[in-house]
Write a protein that holds these residues in place. Structure first.
Motif, PDB file in Angstrom:
ATOM      1  N   SER A 193       0.828  -1.203   0.000  1.00  0.00           N
ATOM      2  CA  SER A 193       0.000   0.000   0.000  1.00  0.00           C
ATOM      3  C   SER A 193       0.865   1.256   0.000  1.00  0.00           C
ATOM      4  N   ARG A 206      -5.124  -7.173  -2.404  1.00  0.00           N
ATOM      5  CA  ARG A 206      -5.905  -5.941  -2.579  1.00  0.00           C
ATOM      6  C   ARG A 206      -7.048  -5.871  -1.581  1.00  0.00           C
ATOM      7  N   SER A 207      -7.664  -7.002  -1.299  1.00  0.00           N
ATOM      8  CA  SER A 207      -8.762  -7.036  -0.336  1.00  0.00           C
ATOM      9  C   SER A 207      -8.278  -6.710   1.076  1.00  0.00           C
ATOM     10  N   VAL A 208      -7.101  -7.215   1.440  1.00  0.00           N
ATOM     11  CA  VAL A 208      -6.529  -6.895   2.758  1.00  0.00           C
ATOM     12  C   VAL A 208      -6.319  -5.387   2.865  1.00  0.00           C
ATOM     13  N   ALA A 258      -7.823  -3.055   1.141  1.00  0.00           N
ATOM     14  CA  ALA A 258      -9.124  -2.376   1.153  1.00  0.00           C
ATOM     15  C   ALA A 258      -9.737  -2.402   2.551  1.00  0.00           C
ATOM     16  N   GLN A 259      -9.527  -3.504   3.273  1.00  0.00           N
ATOM     17  CA  GLN A 259     -10.069  -3.622   4.624  1.00  0.00           C
ATOM     18  C   GLN A 259      -9.231  -2.876   5.652  1.00  0.00           C
ATOM     19  N   ASP A 260      -7.938  -2.734   5.375  1.00  0.00           N
ATOM     20  CA  ASP A 260      -7.042  -1.996   6.271  1.00  0.00           C
ATOM     21  C   ASP A 260      -6.026  -1.231   5.418  1.00  0.00           C
ATOM     22  N   PRO A 261      -6.353   0.018   5.047  1.00  0.00           N
ATOM     23  CA  PRO A 261      -5.470   0.791   4.168  1.00  0.00           C
ATOM     24  C   PRO A 261      -4.062   1.022   4.723  1.00  0.00           C
TER      25      PRO A 261
END
Length: 128
Positions: free
Chosen positions: A4, A34-36, A38-41
């Motif tokens: 990120s 990407r999902s991780v 999205a859940q924790d920027p």
């Protein structure tokens, strides 16, 4: 590699998968990363592969460390505890610990053994 763009975090997550010559094989692994995020920027996430595709585990761990990770949780994206997860991966983790003694490496169980994943796979098998 997915990391990120947020400021450096002390914690890294390394998603570890087998690898394949087929470029499309990586898509679900990278979708998890990407999902991780999205859940924790603020999450620092990288993907690594055992063979046939880059980056390998040392390279991906090095990138997380370069982005400030001081602890790295390695998450094996394998359905079970086969030889790679049971024997090969612990050796790779020990090599990382030797190469980066200031970093705390931890190894999660294979994701396929989690009750939530088993239940999800059963639900998917029962779909029409």
């Amino acid at each position: 590699m997915t990391i990120s763009n947020t400021p450096p975090s002390a914690r890294g997550i390394l998603l570890f998968a087998h690898g394949s010559r087929d470029a499309r094989w990586r898509e679900p692994v990278e979708a998890v990363a990407r999902s991780v995020i999205a859940q924790d920027p603020t999450a620092r996430v990288a993907c690594a592969y055992l063979e046939l595709v880059e980056p390998d585990l040392p390279t991906a761990a090095g990138a997380l460390i370069a982005h400030g990770a001081r602890s790295i949780r390695v998450v094996p994206l394998f359905l079970g505890m086969g030889k790679h997860v049971r024997e090969d991966l612990p050796l790779l983790i020990e090599q990382l610990r030797t190469a980066h003694p200031a970093v705390d490496f931890s190894l999660a169980p294979a994701v396929g053994e989690a009750p939530e994943v088993i239940a999800l796979l059963a639900r998917m098998a029962l779909k029409n």
